[in-house]
Design a protein around this motif. Structure first.
Motif, mmCIF file in Angstrom:
data_model
loop_
_atom_site.group_PDB
_atom_site.id
_atom_site.type_symbol
_atom_site.label_atom_id
_atom_site.label_comp_id
_atom_site.label_asym_id
_atom_site.label_seq_id
_atom_site.Cartn_x
_atom_site.Cartn_y
_atom_site.Cartn_z
ATOM 1 N N LEU A 75 0.906 -1.434 -0.056
ATOM 2 C CA LEU A 75 0.118 0.354 -0.030
ATOM 3 C C LEU A 75 0.430 1.381 -0.300
ATOM 4 O O LEU A 75 0.707 2.195 -0.786
ATOM 5 N N VAL A 76 2.563 1.140 0.771
ATOM 6 C CA VAL A 76 3.113 2.562 0.882
ATOM 7 C C VAL A 76 3.607 2.324 -0.629
ATOM 8 O O VAL A 76 3.498 3.477 -1.503
ATOM 9 N N ASP A 77 3.685 0.906 -1.277
ATOM 10 C CA ASP A 77 4.450 1.620 -2.387
ATOM 11 C C ASP A 77 3.204 1.844 -3.723
ATOM 12 O O ASP A 77 3.282 2.810 -4.612
ATOM 13 N N LEU A 78 2.300 1.736 -3.518
ATOM 14 C CA LEU A 78 0.555 1.826 -4.190
ATOM 15 C C LEU A 78 0.351 3.701 -4.139
ATOM 16 O O LEU A 78 0.846 4.627 -5.031
ATOM 17 N N GLY A 79 0.678 3.719 -3.229
ATOM 18 C CA GLY A 79 0.555 5.210 -2.748
ATOM 19 C C GLY A 79 1.788 5.433 -3.250
ATOM 20 O O GLY A 79 1.480 7.434 -4.007
ATOM 21 N N ASN A 80 2.877 5.503 -3.283
ATOM 22 C CA ASN A 80 3.952 6.341 -3.917
ATOM 23 C C ASN A 80 4.129 6.604 -5.633
ATOM 24 O O ASN A 80 3.865 7.455 -6.273
ATOM 25 N N VAL A 81 3.675 5.149 -5.801
ATOM 26 C CA VAL A 81 2.729 5.198 -7.517
ATOM 27 C C VAL A 81 1.904 6.045 -7.759
ATOM 28 O O VAL A 81 2.309 6.805 -8.782
ATOM 29 N N LEU A 82 1.217 6.533 -6.953
ATOM 30 C CA LEU A 82 0.111 7.372 -7.236
ATOM 31 C C LEU A 82 0.394 8.860 -7.409
ATOM 32 O O LEU A 82 0.150 9.345 -8.024
ATOM 33 N N LYS A 83 1.233 9.265 -6.661
ATOM 34 C CA LYS A 83 2.439 10.491 -6.342
ATOM 35 C C LYS A 83 2.867 10.384 -7.330
ATOM 36 O O LYS A 83 2.981 12.153 -8.068
ATOM 37 N N ALA A 84 3.616 9.689 -8.186
ATOM 38 C CA ALA A 84 4.495 9.989 -8.930
ATOM 39 C C ALA A 84 3.858 9.798 -11.100
ATOM 40 O O ALA A 84 3.970 10.461 -10.942
ATOM 41 N N SER A 85 2.370 9.734 -10.276
ATOM 42 C CA SER A 85 1.555 9.362 -11.507
ATOM 43 C C SER A 85 0.656 10.794 -11.616
ATOM 44 O O SER A 85 0.368 11.019 -12.656
ATOM 45 N N SER A 86 1.246 11.682 -10.819
ATOM 46 C CA SER A 86 0.667 13.084 -10.824
ATOM 47 C C SER A 86 1.222 14.150 -12.550
ATOM 48 O O SER A 86 0.587 14.950 -13.048
ATOM 49 N N GLY A 87 1.709 13.672 -13.195
ATOM 50 C CA GLY A 87 2.716 14.484 -14.141
ATOM 51 C C GLY A 87 4.039 13.953 -14.008
ATOM 52 O O GLY A 87 4.821 12.989 -13.851
ATOM 53 N N PHE A 88 4.518 13.958 -15.648
ATOM 54 C CA PHE A 88 5.143 13.552 -16.970
ATOM 55 C C PHE A 88 6.245 14.643 -16.416
ATOM 56 O O PHE A 88 6.867 15.775 -16.984
ATOM 57 N N ASN A 89 7.394 13.693 -15.415
ATOM 58 C CA ASN A 89 9.138 14.319 -15.317
ATOM 59 C C ASN A 89 9.652 13.803 -14.616
ATOM 60 O O ASN A 89 9.407 12.625 -14.646
ATOM 61 N N TYR A 90 10.931 13.981 -14.696
ATOM 62 C CA TYR A 90 12.005 13.130 -14.532
ATOM 63 C C TYR A 90 12.169 12.936 -12.880
ATOM 64 O O TYR A 90 12.353 11.474 -12.775
ATOM 65 N N GLU A 91 11.601 13.340 -11.880
ATOM 66 C CA GLU A 91 11.388 13.204 -10.189
ATOM 67 C C GLU A 91 10.155 12.147 -10.890
ATOM 68 O O GLU A 91 10.707 11.241 -10.223
ATOM 69 N N ASN A 92 9.134 12.316 -10.966
ATOM 70 C CA ASN A 92 7.881 11.334 -11.094
ATOM 71 C C ASN A 92 8.584 9.999 -11.879
ATOM 72 O O ASN A 92 8.007 9.231 -11.292
ATOM 73 N N ILE A 93 9.172 10.328 -12.822
ATOM 74 C CA ILE A 93 9.974 8.578 -13.170
ATOM 75 C C ILE A 93 11.093 7.210 -12.807
ATOM 76 O O ILE A 93 10.449 7.122 -12.478
ATOM 77 N N ASN A 94 11.284 8.666 -11.859
ATOM 78 C CA ASN A 94 11.939 7.804 -10.736
ATOM 79 C C ASN A 94 10.976 7.067 -9.625
ATOM 80 O O ASN A 94 12.261 5.860 -8.937
#
Length: 332
Positions: free
Chosen positions: A288-307
């Protein structure tokens, strides 16, 4: 006699005017009928593309060569048009060159995973476009990408920068791996081609993620645009098909929007699995923690979110293996 001559002249003038009017009427009628037929044909091609887009949502890793009416198909951000006929879409995922010419389409689909299945990526191109891959002899990455591109494409692969000749393709796309520099490609023989029809990308990274440099011809030189990024092989393949940075990033924004929606479903499902088996709760909690991190990373397409997405995806893969070993219900 003068009156009779005048009447004869008037009659001929009337015949001339009436005849001209009739001819103009039929010319307008034929032209309008032709325009209606052409518009109808263009609309039929667009309907075919819509069917392809629909089919792509259920078919993975497929390649097709389709016969269509000879057309100039323009592809933009969430838009496909042929002449004056256009379709606007919401969150369209379609990686393609800005112009597809001819009477054939090559369609290609690959799954996009993060790490669970998110969507299919659809690629469309023309067999008249030339794709030139340049990677060193020991570049397994270049070989893998070449293998992933359909054999139906007009593609070439080189272990060093070749002498480029003009083979009369209406577009030329270079795919360069980080052992080489795009600026070293001699464009002398392609000088007469429009700048926007000769483009290149340089790939810096590996099969999992990395950076992409976008280039466009400027006379006999190269003009570098802004850089972008990729996550997974299927998005990198999308950058190969998209000949502008704008179209590529528009598609990737739509992909990340889809990640967001799918991840919300997995979060609800994982939450419902907690307490079903006590020995599995630790894995579900971490997931659930990892899925929450995926959800946050999907907020926009950029270098930080990809990492962040890559790190969360690796952790989810590990948790899924642990659950499999302990006979827990898997996350995906």
């Amino acid at each position: 006699m003068n009156k009779k001559a005048f009447e004869i002249q008037f009659n001929w003038l009337f015949v001339l005017v009436a005849g001209t009017a009739i001819i103009i009427f039929f010319i307008v009628l034929v032209t309008r009928h032709k325009d209606i037929s052409e518009t109808s044909a263009k609309a039929d091609v667009l309907k075919s593309i819509e069917s392809i887009i629909t089919a792509a949502s259920v078919s993975t890793d497929t390649v097709n060569v389709l016969d269509i009416t000879n057309s100039n198909i323009e592809v933009g951000c969430n838009r496909v048009s042929i002449g004056g006929v256009s379709r606007q879409y919401q969150k369209l995922i379609l990686f393609a060159p800005t112009l597809i010419k001819g009477n054939k389409l090559i369609t290609h689909t690959l799954a996009f995973n993060a790490p669970y299945r998110v969507t299919n990526l659809l690629y469309i191109t023309s067999p008249q476009i030339r794709y030139i891959i340049i990677g060193s002899s020991n570049s397994e990455f270049a070989k893998e990408i070449n293998k992933s591109l359909p054999i139906e494409l007009k593609k070439e692969i080189y272990k060093s920068i070749p002498d480029i000749k003009n083979l009369n393709n209406y577009k030329v796309r270079f795919i360069v791996f980080e052992d080489f520099d795009v600026e070293d490609i001699d464009l002398t023989n392609l000088e007469r081609m429009p700048n926007s029809d000769v483009t290149a990308i340089k790939i810096i990274g590996d099969i999992n993620k990395g950076e992409i440099e976008f280039y466009e011809k400027d006379g006999t030189s190269w003009l570098q645009q802004e850089n972008s990024f990729y996550f997974g092989k299927s998005s990198l393949i999308g950058a190969i098909y998209s000949d502008t940075l704008e179209n590529y990033e528009c598609n990737m924004e739509n992909v990340f929007s889809r990640i967001n929606l799918v991840t919300q479903v997995y979060i609800r499902r994982t939450t419902s699995l907690i307490s079903q088996r006590q020995e599995c709760n630790e894995y579900y909690g971490k997931s659930l923690v990892d899925l929450g991190n995926v959800l946050k990373a999907s907020s926009g397409f950029n270098y930080e979110n990809i990492n962040n997405l890559a790190n969360a995806a690796d952790s989810l893969i590990e948790q899924n293996k642990n659950m499999q070993e302990n006979s827990c219900i898997l996350i995906y």
